[in-house]
Design a protein around this motif. Sequence first.
Motif, mmCIF file in Angstrom:
data_model
loop_
_atom_site.group_PDB
_atom_site.id
_atom_site.type_symbol
_atom_site.label_atom_id
_atom_site.label_comp_id
_atom_site.label_asym_id
_atom_site.label_seq_id
_atom_site.Cartn_x
_atom_site.Cartn_y
_atom_site.Cartn_z
ATOM 1 N N UNK A 55 0.830 -1.211 0.000
ATOM 2 C CA UNK A 55 0.000 0.000 0.000
ATOM 3 C C UNK A 55 0.864 1.260 0.000
ATOM 4 N N UNK A 56 1.966 1.217 0.743
ATOM 5 C CA UNK A 56 2.866 2.374 0.767
ATOM 6 C C UNK A 56 3.474 2.629 -0.612
ATOM 7 N N UNK A 57 3.801 1.547 -1.322
ATOM 8 C CA UNK A 57 4.347 1.708 -2.671
ATOM 9 C C UNK A 57 3.299 2.318 -3.601
ATOM 10 N N UNK A 58 2.042 1.902 -3.416
ATOM 11 C CA UNK A 58 0.970 2.488 -4.218
ATOM 12 C C UNK A 58 0.813 3.975 -3.939
ATOM 13 N N UNK A 59 0.898 4.336 -2.659
ATOM 14 C CA UNK A 59 0.814 5.757 -2.293
ATOM 15 C C UNK A 59 1.969 6.533 -2.906
ATOM 16 N N UNK A 60 3.169 5.914 -2.882
ATOM 17 C CA UNK A 60 4.340 6.585 -3.436
ATOM 18 C C UNK A 60 4.202 6.799 -4.939
ATOM 19 N N UNK A 61 3.633 5.814 -5.635
ATOM 20 C CA UNK A 61 3.435 5.951 -7.084
ATOM 21 C C UNK A 61 2.513 7.124 -7.388
ATOM 22 N N UNK A 62 1.415 7.212 -6.669
ATOM 23 C CA UNK A 62 0.472 8.301 -6.928
ATOM 24 C C UNK A 62 1.026 9.643 -6.437
ATOM 25 N N UNK A 63 1.874 9.619 -5.419
ATOM 26 C CA UNK A 63 2.542 10.857 -4.992
ATOM 27 C C UNK A 63 3.482 11.353 -6.086
ATOM 28 N N UNK A 64 4.216 10.411 -6.690
ATOM 29 C CA UNK A 64 5.106 10.780 -7.800
ATOM 30 C C UNK A 64 4.307 11.294 -8.997
ATOM 31 N N UNK A 65 3.167 10.633 -9.251
ATOM 32 C CA UNK A 65 2.323 11.090 -10.360
ATOM 33 C C UNK A 65 1.790 12.495 -10.090
ATOM 34 N N UNK A 66 1.454 12.757 -8.841
ATOM 35 C CA UNK A 66 0.964 14.092 -8.474
ATOM 36 C C UNK A 66 2.033 15.148 -8.729
ATOM 37 N N UNK A 67 3.284 14.835 -8.384
ATOM 38 C CA UNK A 67 4.378 15.779 -8.627
ATOM 39 C C UNK A 67 4.568 16.017 -10.123
#
Length: 301
Positions: free
Chosen positions: A284-296
């Motif tokens: 789940x943390x990796x999923x959050x990180x992916x979407x955080x990177x996409x947001x940036x």
Amino acid sequence: MDPDFVERRRIGLENFLLRVASHPILSNDKIFYDFLTEVSASVSRPPSDQADSRLKALNATFRVKNPDKRFTELKHYSDELQSVTSQLLRVRARVADRLYGVYKVHGNYGRVFSEWSAIEREMGDGLQSAGHHMDAYAASIDDILEEEENYADQLKEYLFYAEALKAVCRKHELLQYELETAAQDLMSKKQQREELASGTVRTFSLKGMTSKLFGQETPEQREAKMRVLEEQIQEGEELLQEKKTECDEYVRNAWSDMERFTVQKDRDLREAMISYAVMQISMCKKGIQVWTNAKECFSKM
């Protein structure tokens, strides 16, 4: 052959051998030693008549008059453990299938963002970078499911553990049945001796009918039969004591193993469930990180 499958089987075999090696009796077994040291692939095993032993065990299950309450409860527990473990594995498999679909669908985001970036000037780089993150996210599910399979294999091991518990119970039922049969035969012989000594027949039997039809036996015949019965009673008492000793020893050894394996089972399942939960949190943390990177990436457009 699939190398991942071979690796999983290798890990399973290694865990099994470690369990056998930690057992105080099995670790010194000749078959185990030969398996570890034999150069050739074939290791001779003593022949066994599985069909005959299963038939005897089934017969004993239905004919034991005084089953041990502890083994009866253990048998019920093994059935329930096997049931809940099977249900848990089925739920995990369904969740894994759906999760695989969700992750792979994210690959469509990557494709769409990449195609979109081709027609944009200022937003193109951000969209393309976001697409790369989505592609990486979609591809990561393969490693995740491979790791999940390792935890599933640990749970599957306790399906076999439940079967082993049932086998222990069946063996005890067979020993108990043999003990009760020996006791019943001995009691029958003693009753025959009493009837022969008193000259009366308490129950309906072929002997009683023969006496009524052809008269009583001579003293010599009665004495000869008495000697035979005495020998049979002595043999029966020895057999009964032998069966009782065998049954008591089996109960003692089996229960000692059950207690040891119960501690190990609790420890193994606790560690497996905790590790599985940690893996889910990490996923789940990796999923959050992916979407955080996409947001940036979107913010830089």
